[in-house]
Every structure is written in C-alpha cells, then in structure tokens.
Design a protein around this motif. Structure first.
Motif, PDB file in Angstrom:
ATOM      1  N   VAL A 192       0.826  -1.205   0.000  1.00 36.81           N
ATOM      2  CA  VAL A 192       0.000   0.000   0.000  1.00 36.81           C
ATOM      3  C   VAL A 192       0.862   1.257   0.000  1.00 36.81           C
ATOM      4  CG1 VAL A 192      -1.696   1.322   1.305  1.00 36.81           C
ATOM      5  CG2 VAL A 192      -1.906  -1.165   1.155  1.00 36.81           C
ATOM      6  N   ALA A 193       1.757   1.366   0.953  1.00 39.78           N
ATOM      7  CA  ALA A 193       2.572   2.569   1.076  1.00 39.78           C
ATOM      8  C   ALA A 193       3.808   2.263   1.901  1.00 39.78           C
ATOM      9  CB  ALA A 193       1.784   3.697   1.742  1.00 39.78           C
ATOM     10  N   CYS A 194       4.887   2.977   1.612  1.00 40.38           N
ATOM     11  CA  CYS A 194       6.080   2.840   2.437  1.00 40.38           C
ATOM     12  C   CYS A 194       6.863   4.156   2.419  1.00 40.38           C
ATOM     13  CB  CYS A 194       6.952   1.673   2.010  1.00 40.38           C
ATOM     14  SG  CYS A 194       7.345   1.570   0.266  1.00 40.38           S
ATOM     15  N   ILE A 195       7.727   4.298   3.412  1.00 37.87           N
ATOM     16  CA  ILE A 195       8.492   5.532   3.568  1.00 37.87           C
ATOM     17  C   ILE A 195       9.910   5.200   3.999  1.00 37.87           C
ATOM     18  CG2 ILE A 195       7.698   5.832   5.953  1.00 37.87           C
ATOM     19  CD1 ILE A 195       7.738   8.884   5.442  1.00 37.87           C
ATOM     20  N   SER A 196      10.838   5.959   3.485  1.00 36.86           N
ATOM     21  CA  SER A 196      12.248   5.715   3.752  1.00 36.86           C
ATOM     22  C   SER A 196      12.629   6.062   5.190  1.00 36.86           C
ATOM     23  CB  SER A 196      13.086   6.555   2.786  1.00 36.86           C
ATOM     24  OG  SER A 196      14.459   6.421   3.070  1.00 36.86           O
ATOM     25  N   ASN A 197      13.734   5.496   5.637  1.00 37.00           N
ATOM     26  CA  ASN A 197      14.266   5.826   6.957  1.00 37.00           C
ATOM     27  C   ASN A 197      15.344   6.908   6.863  1.00 37.00           C
ATOM     28  OD1 ASN A 197      15.721   3.775   5.570  1.00 37.00           O
ATOM     29  ND2 ASN A 197      16.979   3.460   7.364  1.00 37.00           N
ATOM     30  N   THR A 198      15.655   7.341   5.652  1.00 40.62           N
ATOM     31  CA  THR A 198      16.675   8.376   5.478  1.00 40.62           C
ATOM     32  C   THR A 198      16.083   9.552   4.715  1.00 40.62           C
ATOM     33  OG1 THR A 198      17.457   7.361   3.431  1.00 40.62           O
ATOM     34  CG2 THR A 198      18.539   6.697   5.468  1.00 40.62           C
ATOM     35  N   GLU A 199      16.690  10.696   4.896  1.00 37.44           N
ATOM     36  CA  GLU A 199      16.223  11.899   4.209  1.00 37.44           C
ATOM     37  C   GLU A 199      17.061  12.146   2.958  1.00 37.44           C
ATOM     38  OE1 GLU A 199      16.258  15.188   6.901  1.00 37.44           O
ATOM     39  OE2 GLU A 199      14.483  14.493   7.989  1.00 37.44           O
ATOM     40  N   THR A 200      16.421  12.733   1.955  1.00 30.78           N
ATOM     41  CA  THR A 200      17.142  13.131   0.759  1.00 30.78           C
ATOM     42  C   THR A 200      17.943  14.400   1.062  1.00 30.78           C
ATOM     43  OG1 THR A 200      15.436  14.608  -0.077  1.00 30.78           O
ATOM     44  CG2 THR A 200      15.197  12.269  -0.578  1.00 30.78           C
ATOM     45  N   THR A 201      18.734  14.806   0.104  1.00 31.64           N
ATOM     46  CA  THR A 201      19.513  16.034   0.295  1.00 31.64           C
ATOM     47  C   THR A 201      18.608  17.251   0.431  1.00 31.64           C
ATOM     48  OG1 THR A 201      19.743  16.224  -2.104  1.00 31.64           O
ATOM     49  CG2 THR A 201      21.523  15.144  -0.905  1.00 31.64           C
ATOM     50  N   PHE A 202      17.353  17.109   0.026  1.00 27.13           N
ATOM     51  CA  PHE A 202      16.415  18.213   0.150  1.00 27.13           C
ATOM     52  C   PHE A 202      15.619  18.145   1.449  1.00 27.13           C
ATOM     53  CE2 PHE A 202      17.245  19.824  -3.969  1.00 27.13           C
ATOM     54  CZ  PHE A 202      17.487  18.725  -4.775  1.00 27.13           C
ATOM     55  N   GLY A 203      15.943  17.169   2.282  1.00 30.02           N
ATOM     56  CA  GLY A 203      15.367  17.140   3.613  1.00 30.02           C
ATOM     57  C   GLY A 203      14.020  16.452   3.746  1.00 30.02           C
ATOM     58  N   TYR A 204      13.643  15.639   2.758  1.00 27.18           N
ATOM     59  CA  TYR A 204      12.389  14.905   2.929  1.00 27.18           C
ATOM     60  C   TYR A 204      12.648  13.415   2.765  1.00 27.18           C
ATOM     61  CZ  TYR A 204      12.116  14.494  -2.180  1.00 27.18           C
ATOM     62  OH  TYR A 204      12.371  14.214  -3.491  1.00 27.18           O
ATOM     63  N   ARG A 205      11.697  12.634   3.179  1.00 28.07           N
ATOM     64  CA  ARG A 205      11.816  11.181   3.084  1.00 28.07           C
ATOM     65  C   ARG A 205      11.030  10.682   1.880  1.00 28.07           C
ATOM     66  NH1 ARG A 205      13.686   9.082   8.101  1.00 28.07           N
ATOM     67  NH2 ARG A 205      13.528  10.591   9.805  1.00 28.07           N
ATOM     68  N   SER A 206      11.648   9.850   1.093  1.00 26.37           N
ATOM     69  CA  SER A 206      10.981   9.300  -0.081  1.00 26.37           C
ATOM     70  C   SER A 206       9.850   8.377   0.334  1.00 26.37           C
ATOM     71  CB  SER A 206      11.998   8.517  -0.923  1.00 26.37           C
ATOM     72  OG  SER A 206      13.015   9.377  -1.399  1.00 26.37           O
ATOM     73  N   THR A 207       8.813   8.379  -0.484  1.00 25.26           N
ATOM     74  CA  THR A 207       7.664   7.520  -0.232  1.00 25.26           C
ATOM     75  C   THR A 207       7.266   6.781  -1.501  1.00 25.26           C
ATOM     76  OG1 THR A 207       6.149   9.348  -0.713  1.00 25.26           O
ATOM     77  CG2 THR A 207       6.702   8.965   1.604  1.00 25.26           C
ATOM     78  N   TYR A 208       6.512   5.722  -1.294  1.00 23.43           N
ATOM     79  CA  TYR A 208       5.923   4.977  -2.400  1.00 23.43           C
ATOM     80  C   TYR A 208       4.469   4.707  -2.038  1.00 23.43           C
ATOM     81  CZ  TYR A 208       4.309   0.858  -4.860  1.00 23.43           C
ATOM     82  OH  TYR A 208       3.546  -0.027  -5.575  1.00 23.43           O
ATOM     83  N   TYR A 209       3.591   4.854  -3.016  1.00 21.29           N
ATOM     84  CA  TYR A 209       2.173   4.538  -2.830  1.00 21.29           C
ATOM     85  C   TYR A 209       1.690   3.689  -3.993  1.00 21.29           C
ATOM     86  CZ  TYR A 209       2.005   8.204   0.731  1.00 21.29           C
ATOM     87  OH  TYR A 209       2.227   8.967   1.852  1.00 21.29           O
ATOM     88  N   ALA A 210       0.872   2.720  -3.688  1.00 19.85           N
ATOM     89  CA  ALA A 210       0.203   1.977  -4.747  1.00 19.85           C
ATOM     90  C   ALA A 210      -0.727   2.919  -5.487  1.00 19.85           C
ATOM     91  CB  ALA A 210      -0.591   0.819  -4.150  1.00 19.85           C
ATOM     92  N   ASP A 211      -0.890   2.693  -6.788  1.00 21.38           N
ATOM     93  CA  ASP A 211      -1.760   3.559  -7.593  1.00 21.38           C
ATOM     94  C   ASP A 211      -3.174   3.621  -7.022  1.00 21.38           C
ATOM     95  OD1 ASP A 211      -0.300   2.690 -10.828  1.00 21.38           O
ATOM     96  OD2 ASP A 211       0.292   4.156  -9.318  1.00 21.38           O
ATOM     97  N   SER A 212      -3.613   2.523  -6.438  1.00 23.57           N
ATOM     98  CA  SER A 212      -4.986   2.443  -5.944  1.00 23.57           C
ATOM     99  C   SER A 212      -5.242   3.352  -4.745  1.00 23.57           C
ATOM    100  CB  SER A 212      -5.322   0.997  -5.564  1.00 23.57           C
ATOM    101  OG  SER A 212      -4.392   0.500  -4.607  1.00 23.57           O
ATOM    102  N   VAL A 213      -4.182   3.840  -4.094  1.00 16.08           N
ATOM    103  CA  VAL A 213      -4.377   4.670  -2.898  1.00 16.08           C
ATOM    104  C   VAL A 213      -3.766   6.065  -3.025  1.00 16.08           C
ATOM    105  CG1 VAL A 213      -4.393   2.577  -1.487  1.00 16.08           C
ATOM    106  CG2 VAL A 213      -2.291   3.942  -1.654  1.00 16.08           C
ATOM    107  N   LYS A 214      -3.086   6.334  -4.127  1.00 13.76           N
ATOM    108  CA  LYS A 214      -2.451   7.639  -4.306  1.00 13.76           C
ATOM    109  C   LYS A 214      -3.461   8.755  -4.173  1.00 13.76           C
ATOM    110  CE  LYS A 214       1.553   6.546  -7.171  1.00 13.76           C
ATOM    111  NZ  LYS A 214       2.134   6.599  -8.531  1.00 13.76           N
ATOM    112  N   GLY A 215      -3.090   9.779  -3.418  1.00 15.29           N
ATOM    113  CA  GLY A 215      -3.965  10.922  -3.226  1.00 15.29           C
ATOM    114  C   GLY A 215      -4.989  10.738  -2.120  1.00 15.29           C
ATOM    115  N   ARG A 216      -5.102   9.523  -1.605  1.00 12.86           N
ATOM    116  CA  ARG A 216      -6.076   9.254  -0.541  1.00 12.86           C
ATOM    117  C   ARG A 216      -5.403   8.832   0.757  1.00 12.86           C
ATOM    118  NH1 ARG A 216      -9.498   5.136  -0.982  1.00 12.86           N
ATOM    119  NH2 ARG A 216      -8.156   3.845  -2.286  1.00 12.86           N
TER     120      ARG A 216
END
Length: 132
Positions: free
Chosen positions: A48-72
């Motif tokens: 469904v969704a996941c989030i990184s344990n590290t921050e990017t150089t821009f200070g945010y954590r990468s995420t992934y969402y399944a298409d079926s739940v994106k935006g919700r």
C-alpha cells in the motif's frame, strides 16, 4: 521482545477516514524503512505505502504509494515514538482488508520485495471494513 503491533482499524463508511498506527518495541524503528500492505478477502496481498528511513539532500523522506491509494492515503512516521501511521481518507469498499505494517533495510528493498510478492507480516494486522 521484538514486535510490531498494529491498531486503529474498524468499520467506516464509504468516503470516511481512519488512521492506523503501528508501534514497534524491542528495536529502533528509525533504523528501517517502513510500510503497510494489505490483504483483502480472496485476494493477494498488496503493498500500500512505504516511507524511507533516510532523508534526501532536500530534507524529505521518499515515499511509495500503490496507484490504488495515491492521493487518498498518507504514510508517516514518528521515530521518537517508535510508531508509524497510515492516514486513510476517502475510503472505498475496495479498501476493505487486513492491514499489516512491516519494515525493511531500505525503501527500494521494500518496494522490490512487494514487486516480487514477498510480504513479511510481523503481527495479526488490523481489520479495516468500509461499508455503509
């Protein structure tokens, strides 16, 4: 004892919202990428969704969402509380499932595992039922 415990599920009407929580004990959740997957009756498990344990150089954590739940759905983490969350809005009947939280060494590894249909359920999950 090393464990993850999910909570927050229940019965919700279509269009409603619910927030799931997952609290870790026995280890530092901040050392891992984290995610949620689900299993609906008679269907395969789905990442469904996941989030990184590290921050990017821009200070945010990468995420992934399944298409079926994106935006919700929105995944978040509070490493100080050793807890992750899944905010679920605009719920649909097809979101009905048991939701499980999980961890991995990295976001990319977790997404790859899900692509390969490898799911690691630590606990019993929490049931979310979307119905009027």
């Amino acid at each position: 004892q090393v464990q993850l415990v999910e909570s927050g599920g229940g019965l919700v009407q279509p269009g409603g919202s619910v927030r799931l929580s997952c609290t870790a004990s026995g280890f530092n959740l901040g050392d891992y990428a984290i995610g949620w997957f689900r299993q609906a009756p008679g269907k395969e498990r789905e990442g469904v969704a996941c989030i990184s344990n590290t921050e990017t150089t821009f200070g945010y954590r990468s995420t992934y969402y399944a298409d079926s739940v994106k935006g919700r759905f929105t995944i978040s983490r509070d490493d100080a509380r050793n807890t992750m969350y899944l905010q679920m809005n605009s719920l649909k009947p097809e979101d009905t499932a048991i939701y499980y939280c999980t961890t991995s060494e990295s976001l990319s590894q977790l997404v790859e595992d899900w692509f390969l249909k490898k799911y690691n359920a630590w606990g019993q999950g929490t049931q979310v039922t979307v119905s009027s």
